[in-house]
Scaffold this motif. Sequence first.
Motif, PDB file in Angstrom:
ATOM      1  N   TRP A   1     -61.483  -2.631 -36.494  1.00  0.00           N
ATOM      2  CA  TRP A   1     -60.612  -1.656 -35.850  1.00  0.00           C
ATOM      3  C   TRP A   1     -59.163  -2.093 -35.831  1.00  0.00           C
ATOM      4  O   TRP A   1     -58.275  -1.320 -35.537  1.00  0.00           O
ATOM      5  N   ILE A   2     -58.932  -3.334 -36.144  1.00  0.00           N
ATOM      6  CA  ILE A   2     -57.577  -3.865 -36.052  1.00  0.00           C
ATOM      7  C   ILE A   2     -56.803  -3.563 -37.329  1.00  0.00           C
ATOM      8  O   ILE A   2     -57.298  -3.741 -38.425  1.00  0.00           O
ATOM      9  N   SER A   3     -55.589  -3.125 -37.140  1.00  0.00           N
ATOM     10  CA  SER A   3     -54.747  -2.811 -38.288  1.00  0.00           C
ATOM     11  C   SER A   3     -54.272  -4.088 -38.967  1.00  0.00           C
ATOM     12  O   SER A   3     -54.452  -5.187 -38.452  1.00  0.00           O
ATOM     13  N   ARG A   4     -53.640  -3.905 -40.088  1.00  0.00           N
ATOM     14  CA  ARG A   4     -53.095  -5.061 -40.813  1.00  0.00           C
ATOM     15  C   ARG A   4     -52.045  -5.790 -39.983  1.00  0.00           C
ATOM     16  O   ARG A   4     -51.849  -6.985 -40.122  1.00  0.00           O
ATOM     17  N   ASP A   5     -51.371  -5.066 -39.089  1.00  0.00           N
ATOM     18  CA  ASP A   5     -50.359  -5.688 -38.239  1.00  0.00           C
ATOM     19  C   ASP A   5     -50.959  -6.784 -37.371  1.00  0.00           C
ATOM     20  O   ASP A   5     -50.325  -7.793 -37.117  1.00  0.00           O
ATOM     21  N   VAL A   6     -52.186  -6.572 -36.906  1.00  0.00           N
ATOM     22  CA  VAL A   6     -52.833  -7.563 -36.051  1.00  0.00           C
ATOM     23  C   VAL A   6     -53.083  -8.835 -36.833  1.00  0.00           C
ATOM     24  O   VAL A   6     -52.903  -9.937 -36.315  1.00  0.00           O
TER      25      VAL A   6
ATOM     26  N   TYR B   1     -51.448  -8.511 -30.013  1.00  0.00           N
ATOM     27  CA  TYR B   1     -52.632  -7.774 -29.587  1.00  0.00           C
ATOM     28  C   TYR B   1     -53.420  -8.535 -28.524  1.00  0.00           C
ATOM     29  O   TYR B   1     -53.997  -7.937 -27.622  1.00  0.00           O
ATOM     30  N   ILE B   2     -53.425  -9.834 -28.615  1.00  0.00           N
ATOM     31  CA  ILE B   2     -54.079 -10.650 -27.587  1.00  0.00           C
ATOM     32  C   ILE B   2     -53.359 -10.432 -26.254  1.00  0.00           C
ATOM     33  O   ILE B   2     -54.004 -10.223 -25.213  1.00  0.00           O
ATOM     34  N   LYS B   3     -52.047 -10.417 -26.278  1.00  0.00           N
ATOM     35  CA  LYS B   3     -51.271 -10.164 -25.066  1.00  0.00           C
ATOM     36  C   LYS B   3     -51.588  -8.779 -24.512  1.00  0.00           C
ATOM     37  O   LYS B   3     -51.799  -8.604 -23.307  1.00  0.00           O
ATOM     38  N   PHE B   4     -51.668  -7.787 -25.372  1.00  0.00           N
ATOM     39  CA  PHE B   4     -51.961  -6.412 -24.974  1.00  0.00           C
ATOM     40  C   PHE B   4     -53.357  -6.319 -24.337  1.00  0.00           C
ATOM     41  O   PHE B   4     -53.545  -5.661 -23.316  1.00  0.00           O
ATOM     42  N   ILE B   5     -54.330  -7.011 -24.935  1.00  0.00           N
ATOM     43  CA  ILE B   5     -55.689  -7.045 -24.381  1.00  0.00           C
ATOM     44  C   ILE B   5     -55.679  -7.686 -23.001  1.00  0.00           C
ATOM     45  O   ILE B   5     -56.280  -7.171 -22.054  1.00  0.00           O
TER      46      ILE B   5
END
Length: 133
Positions: free
Chosen positions: A6-11, A18-22
């Motif tokens: 589900w993770i885009s190439r940006d991740v 994304y870890i911070k966002f989670i």
Amino acid sequence: MGTVKWISRDVKKNPNIYIKFIKESFYEEGGNLLWRIRPRNHFQRDCDYTRHKNSLANTEAGHVVQKRNTYYRRVKFLGATIETHIILWVLYYNEFPKGHIDHIDGDGLNNLQSNLRDFDNEKNKVFNKKNKS
């Protein structure tokens, strides 16, 4: 980052964002994934922020689904449906899993840290065949 489809190439380029966002969105309690009161900047509209804060914050995230003969919990997040054990892995280890998350006891709803292991797909196939015989 193996199974995290589900993770885009940006991740893959910068997983720390994304870890911070989670971490800003969820917390773990007893192996369960719960919604935090997310920061206002996670939402485009005030009404979405208010609705989240009033109805979802501090509740268990996601819904239960059956996949083959096992039940798992999934959550809608970042525009995709994600198995909660992946998000919990990030909360436990501060990184995305490198392979598939295996539930050691076979219970897809038991997401305690002690019951999860990062398993590559080939090892998981061999392990499952051994357990079925």
